[in-house]
Design an enzyme around this catalytic site. Structure first.
Site, PDB file in Angstrom:
ATOM      1  N   LEU A 156     -15.360  25.682  -2.932  1.00  0.00           N
ATOM      2  CA  LEU A 156     -16.107  24.493  -2.970  1.00  0.00           C
ATOM      3  C   LEU A 156     -16.496  23.905  -1.654  1.00  0.00           C
ATOM      4  O   LEU A 156     -17.510  23.229  -1.259  1.00  0.00           O
ATOM      5  CB  LEU A 156     -15.726  23.827  -4.063  1.00  0.00           C
ATOM      6  CG  LEU A 156     -16.294  24.095  -5.422  1.00  0.00           C
ATOM      7  CD1 LEU A 156     -15.688  22.807  -6.181  1.00  0.00           C
ATOM      8  CD2 LEU A 156     -17.945  24.122  -5.435  1.00  0.00           C
ATOM      9  N   ALA A 167     -13.346  21.741 -10.029  1.00  0.00           N
ATOM     10  CA  ALA A 167     -12.764  20.426  -9.307  1.00  0.00           C
ATOM     11  C   ALA A 167     -11.673  20.437  -8.824  1.00  0.00           C
ATOM     12  O   ALA A 167     -10.606  21.089  -9.393  1.00  0.00           O
ATOM     13  CB  ALA A 167     -13.386  19.360 -10.201  1.00  0.00           C
ATOM     14  N   ASP A 189     -13.770   9.836 -16.865  1.00  0.00           N
ATOM     15  CA  ASP A 189     -13.573   8.301 -17.229  1.00  0.00           C
ATOM     16  C   ASP A 189     -12.967   7.629 -16.172  1.00  0.00           C
ATOM     17  O   ASP A 189     -12.884   6.339 -16.296  1.00  0.00           O
ATOM     18  CB  ASP A 189     -12.775   8.127 -18.720  1.00  0.00           C
ATOM     19  CG  ASP A 189     -11.662   8.893 -18.440  1.00  0.00           C
ATOM     20  OD1 ASP A 189     -11.610  10.190 -17.877  1.00  0.00           O
ATOM     21  OD2 ASP A 189     -10.765   8.729 -19.202  1.00  0.00           O
ATOM     22  N   TYR A 210      -8.745  10.422  -6.823  1.00  0.00           N
ATOM     23  CA  TYR A 210      -9.355  11.477  -7.642  1.00  0.00           C
ATOM     24  C   TYR A 210     -10.852  10.790  -8.204  1.00  0.00           C
ATOM     25  O   TYR A 210     -11.869  11.196  -8.225  1.00  0.00           O
ATOM     26  CB  TYR A 210      -8.802  11.670  -8.724  1.00  0.00           C
ATOM     27  CG  TYR A 210      -9.279  12.487  -9.846  1.00  0.00           C
ATOM     28  CD1 TYR A 210      -9.737  13.945  -9.706  1.00  0.00           C
ATOM     29  CD2 TYR A 210      -9.443  12.009 -11.169  1.00  0.00           C
ATOM     30  CE1 TYR A 210     -10.381  14.537 -10.874  1.00  0.00           C
ATOM     31  CE2 TYR A 210     -10.358  12.512 -12.184  1.00  0.00           C
ATOM     32  CZ  TYR A 210     -10.447  13.833 -12.145  1.00  0.00           C
ATOM     33  OH  TYR A 210     -11.308  14.614 -12.939  1.00  0.00           O
ATOM     34  N   LYS A 215     -14.614  11.557  -7.584  1.00  0.00           N
ATOM     35  CA  LYS A 215     -15.710  12.039  -8.597  1.00  0.00           C
ATOM     36  C   LYS A 215     -16.800  11.264  -8.536  1.00  0.00           C
ATOM     37  O   LYS A 215     -17.854  11.719  -8.671  1.00  0.00           O
ATOM     38  CB  LYS A 215     -14.954  12.176  -9.879  1.00  0.00           C
ATOM     39  CG  LYS A 215     -13.678  13.159 -10.171  1.00  0.00           C
ATOM     40  CD  LYS A 215     -14.240  14.562 -10.259  1.00  0.00           C
ATOM     41  CE  LYS A 215     -15.101  14.997 -11.228  1.00  0.00           C
ATOM     42  NZ  LYS A 215     -15.270  16.545 -11.213  1.00  0.00           N
TER      43      LYS A 215
END
Ligand SMILES: NC(=O)c1ccc[n+]([C@@H]2O[C@H](COP(=O)([O-])OP(=O)(O)OC[C@H]3O[C@@H](n4cnc5c(N)ncnc54)[C@H](OP(=O)(O)O)[C@@H]3O)[C@@H](O)[C@H]2O)c1
Length: 296
Positions: A37, A60, A102, A125, A129
């Site tokens: 990625l 991810a 979340d 993290y 995201k």
């Protein structure tokens, strides 16, 4: 049959997508080293070659605690890397489904979070995201971003499998009881995602694009989640395990986690008519599958 490129070959969600796609879609699983990625050229070249009708970005950087010590790596994968996947989707003119979390929220909300609630990630993290969401949405309009949470299933590293493994050598386990969220089966998530992707390939409605929460129905604390796993395992003859309820303060981690990251799935239901099963039923199905024919 539609052809879907899925990034993150061996991840738990990517594996669930492969299993659930049987007879429904042809999956082209793309992973490292061909699809790294952080390598823009590799991402673009590999996705071009896939000749896909849609892309699901399930790859991810997911190491929540490790991200605190290497935030730039998390950002490179989850933000820049996600952006490269979106560039490829834009170039190919195909819909993209991208997963988020979340953990973009700080957990202070007294009700389940809606898609338009303000975001304040507590850790590296979550920040990576959140930046990934922004870049993906800005690069490619034909995108769905799915915020999911507490993912578990028969594949990969996850809470349910960790609890079962620990229970083989312990009769008591301490589990945090003051964080609440929505346990989500990777298989249920895969079913929902595939149904959404199919729809996106023929329906250009704007209401189907953008940000959506998608989690198992109902909520739990980690301790309740663990108790449900052990209660189901006991039905397979596994030894009883006591869950000792502890607090977040008793179990310090490198990354701070939200106290309540429950997500409201109403938007998904209204736009797509999709609701995931109640989490307890899916935990039961997962434990049954993993323990069928086994004795602890
Ligand atoms: N798991 C959860 O509880 C949870 C909760 C909320 C949201 N999500 C989101 O859901 C999505 C799927 O998560 P998951 O649980 O399936 O994750 P996972 O099991 O950790 O899998 C992640 C995958 O990403 C790949 N990957 C990592 N770094 C990469 C890189 N630099 N280049 C290419 N591939 C790379 C890994 O490849 P290797 O196999 O080569 O390492 C692995 O296959 C992610 O977007 C995650 O943020 C997960």
């Amino acid at each position: 049959m539609i052809r879907i490129a899925v990034t993150g070959t061996n991840g738990q969600v990517a594996t669930a997508l492969r299993e659930r796609a049987k007879r429904r879609a042809e999956i082209v699983a793309l992973g490292r080293p061909e699809l790294e990625l952080t390598d823009r050229q590799k991402v673009l070249a590999t996705l071009r070659k896939s000749r896909c009708d849609a892309i699901i970005n399930a790859a991810a950087y997911t190491a929540v605690d490790k991200a605190e010590s290497e935030p730039e790596v998390a950002m490179a994968v989850n933000c820049s890397g996600a952006g490269y996947v979106a560039m490829a989707a834009a170039e190919l003119g195909v819909p993209l489904v991208h997963f988020s979390t979340d953990y973009v929220f700080n957990g202070e909300c007294q009700r389940p979070y809606r898609e338009d609630d303000s975001t304040t990630p507590l850790g590296a993290y979550g920040r990576s995201k959140l930046e990934g969401e922004k870049v993906v949405a800005s690069v490619h309009a034909n995108t769905v971003i799915l915020r999911t949470s507490w993912v578990y299933g028969p594949f990969g590293a996850n809470f349910l499998r960790t609890m079962l493994r620990l229970s083989e050598s312990r009769n008591g386990i301490s589990v945090v009881a003051d964080q609440r969220g929505n346990p989500t089966s990777s298989l249920d998530l895969a079913d929902a995602t595939l149904a959404m992707v199919e729809r996106l390939t023929y329906d250009s409605a704007l209401a189907l694009r953008g940000l959506f929460n998608v989690t198992g129905a109902g909520e739990a604390s980690w301790a309740e989640f663990a108790e449900e796993i052990f209660a189901r395992a006991a039905r397979h003859g596994w030894a009883e395990v006591t869950v000792r309820r502890i607090t977040t303060a008793d179990y310090p981690t490198l990354a701070k986690r939200p106290a309540s990251s429950r997500l409201d799935n109403t938007k998904l239901l209204n736009a797509y008519g999709i609701a995931l099963p109640e989490w307890r039923a899916s935990v039961a199905a997962c434990v049954d599958r993993l323990l069928a024919g086994r004795r602890s």
